[in-house]
Scaffold this motif. Structure first.
Motif, PDB file in Angstrom:
ATOM      1  N   ARG A 139       0.813  -1.227   0.000  1.00  0.00           N
ATOM      2  CA  ARG A 139       0.000   0.000   0.000  1.00  0.00           C
ATOM      3  C   ARG A 139       0.844   1.274   0.000  1.00  0.00           C
ATOM      4  N   LEU A 140       2.110   1.147  -0.353  1.00  0.00           N
ATOM      5  CA  LEU A 140       2.967   2.347  -0.418  1.00  0.00           C
ATOM      6  C   LEU A 140       2.381   3.411  -1.330  1.00  0.00           C
ATOM      7  N   LYS A 141       1.735   2.958  -2.409  1.00  0.00           N
ATOM      8  CA  LYS A 141       1.191   3.912  -3.390  1.00  0.00           C
ATOM      9  C   LYS A 141       0.120   4.812  -2.787  1.00  0.00           C
ATOM     10  N   ASN A 142      -0.409   4.432  -1.629  1.00  0.00           N
ATOM     11  CA  ASN A 142      -1.449   5.235  -0.978  1.00  0.00           C
ATOM     12  C   ASN A 142      -0.885   6.327  -0.074  1.00  0.00           C
ATOM     13  N   LEU A 143       0.437   6.380   0.071  1.00  0.00           N
ATOM     14  CA  LEU A 143       1.037   7.415   0.911  1.00  0.00           C
ATOM     15  C   LEU A 143       0.999   8.773   0.214  1.00  0.00           C
ATOM     16  N   SER A 144       1.077   9.814   1.022  1.00  0.00           N
ATOM     17  CA  SER A 144       1.071  11.185   0.506  1.00  0.00           C
ATOM     18  C   SER A 144       2.150  11.993   1.217  1.00  0.00           C
ATOM     19  N   PRO A 145       2.650  13.057   0.584  1.00  0.00           N
ATOM     20  CA  PRO A 145       3.611  13.928   1.272  1.00  0.00           C
ATOM     21  C   PRO A 145       3.067  14.385   2.618  1.00  0.00           C
ATOM     22  N   GLY A 146       3.917  14.316   3.630  1.00  0.00           N
ATOM     23  CA  GLY A 146       3.517  14.690   4.975  1.00  0.00           C
ATOM     24  C   GLY A 146       3.218  13.504   5.872  1.00  0.00           C
ATOM     25  N   ASP A 147       2.990  12.327   5.284  1.00  0.00           N
ATOM     26  CA  ASP A 147       2.750  11.134   6.100  1.00  0.00           C
ATOM     27  C   ASP A 147       4.031  10.755   6.842  1.00  0.00           C
ATOM     28  N   GLU A 148       3.862  10.122   7.998  1.00  0.00           N
ATOM     29  CA  GLU A 148       5.001   9.790   8.850  1.00  0.00           C
ATOM     30  C   GLU A 148       5.440   8.340   8.679  1.00  0.00           C
ATOM     31  N   VAL A 149       6.749   8.140   8.699  1.00  0.00           N
ATOM     32  CA  VAL A 149       7.354   6.807   8.697  1.00  0.00           C
ATOM     33  C   VAL A 149       8.334   6.764   9.871  1.00  0.00           C
ATOM     34  N   ILE A 150       8.298   5.690  10.630  1.00  0.00           N
ATOM     35  CA  ILE A 150       9.164   5.568  11.808  1.00  0.00           C
ATOM     36  C   ILE A 150      10.049   4.332  11.669  1.00  0.00           C
ATOM     37  N   PHE A 151      11.341   4.515  11.788  1.00  0.00           N
ATOM     38  CA  PHE A 151      12.254   3.376  11.877  1.00  0.00           C
ATOM     39  C   PHE A 151      12.830   3.342  13.286  1.00  0.00           C
ATOM     40  N   THR A 152      12.756   2.170  13.910  1.00  0.00           N
ATOM     41  CA  THR A 152      13.298   1.987  15.253  1.00  0.00           C
ATOM     42  C   THR A 152      14.312   0.860  15.206  1.00  0.00           C
ATOM     43  N   ASP A 153      15.551   1.132  15.606  1.00  0.00           N
ATOM     44  CA  ASP A 153      16.561   0.078  15.511  1.00  0.00           C
ATOM     45  C   ASP A 153      16.376  -0.950  16.618  1.00  0.00           C
ATOM     46  N   ALA A 154      17.192  -1.989  16.600  1.00  0.00           N
ATOM     47  CA  ALA A 154      17.010  -3.124  17.506  1.00  0.00           C
ATOM     48  C   ALA A 154      17.229  -2.765  18.969  1.00  0.00           C
ATOM     49  N   GLU A 155      17.797  -1.586  19.225  1.00  0.00           N
ATOM     50  CA  GLU A 155      18.003  -1.143  20.597  1.00  0.00           C
ATOM     51  C   GLU A 155      17.006  -0.080  21.031  1.00  0.00           C
ATOM     52  N   GLY A 156      16.032   0.210  20.151  1.00  0.00           N
ATOM     53  CA  GLY A 156      14.986   1.162  20.507  1.00  0.00           C
ATOM     54  C   GLY A 156      15.260   2.601  20.116  1.00  0.00           C
ATOM     55  N   ASN A 157      16.368   2.865  19.414  1.00  0.00           N
ATOM     56  CA  ASN A 157      16.644   4.224  18.940  1.00  0.00           C
ATOM     57  C   ASN A 157      15.696   4.545  17.789  1.00  0.00           C
ATOM     58  N   GLU A 158      14.983   5.642  17.893  1.00  0.00           N
ATOM     59  CA  GLU A 158      13.877   5.946  16.993  1.00  0.00           C
ATOM     60  C   GLU A 158      14.214   7.072  16.024  1.00  0.00           C
ATOM     61  N   PHE A 159      13.874   6.841  14.754  1.00  0.00           N
ATOM     62  CA  PHE A 159      14.061   7.838  13.699  1.00  0.00           C
ATOM     63  C   PHE A 159      12.712   8.112  13.061  1.00  0.00           C
TER      64      PHE A 159
END
Length: 209
Positions: A139-159
């Protein structure tokens, strides 16, 4: 004789139609089962990663990484679960996606979960690829500018990232996929496999940093 031939042809065409419908139903059933399978596997891995992140949080060594400068010398922590190596999780709230991300990628590994194509959040050039399963990046095609994406590494550091633009790239456009100064790129193939739905993101500044 002509009537018999017509009847025979009609029966053949009807049988072909029945087989085509059966094949379509079978394919749909397989796709549903495959989506269910990868969903169950993801929940198991996510649980293991969350427990790892909670253990690190208890030691007080994790941090919210958004807004911090890239650190090319910092290596991504790795968590091994059932023989697979994971660097963390990717979450896309607006399309209800939360998946573990493997350290490396291959066609076989992609059947299990999204994978790191290249880069690192600490270097500011992370690229994550995944199959177009509904539970992965379908469903990536349904995203729009301004939507949020969060990556969290294996130790809990959040981007935390924000979607800037979407583009369609040819399946052979490897250099184009890697080009540009994007902090995060997500991509998956279209249903026909001829193109790649590509989402470009920038790292959000952390007001508390």
């Amino acid at each position: 004789m002509n009537l018999m031939i017509k009847r025979h042809c009609g029966m053949v065409l009807m049988n072909i139609g029945i087989l085509a419908v059966a094949a379509g139903i079978g394919l749909s059933g397989y796709n549903l089962w495959d989506n269910y399978r990868v969903g169950i596997q993801a929940y198991t891995v996510l649980d293991a990663i969350v427990r790892q992140q909670e253990e690190v949080e208890e030691t007080g060594t994790n941090e919210t990484a958004s807004g911090l400068p890239p650190d090319p010398g910092r290596e991504l922590p790795i968590l091994e679960v059932d023989g697979y190596r994971y660097i963390g999780t990717v979450s896309i709230p607006v399309i209800d996606v939360e998946q573990p991300v493997q350290e490396d990628w291959s066609l076989a590994l992609l059947k299990a979960s999204p994978c790191r194509y290249m880069g690192s959040p600490y270097q500011g050039d992370l690229i994550i690829c995944a199959h177009n399963y509904a539970t992965h990046f379908g469903r990536l095609k349904n995203l729009s500018p301004g939507d949020e994406v969060i990556f969290t590494d294996a130790e809990g550091n959040e981007f935390r990232y924000t979607v800037v633009e979407l583009e369609s790239l040819a399946g052979t456009a490897v250099e184009e996929m890697k080009s540009g100064e994007w902090d995060l790129t997500l991509f998956t193939c279209t249903m026909g496999g001829q193109a790649r739905v590509t989402v470009r993101c920038d790292l959000l500044e952390n007001d508390g940093a």
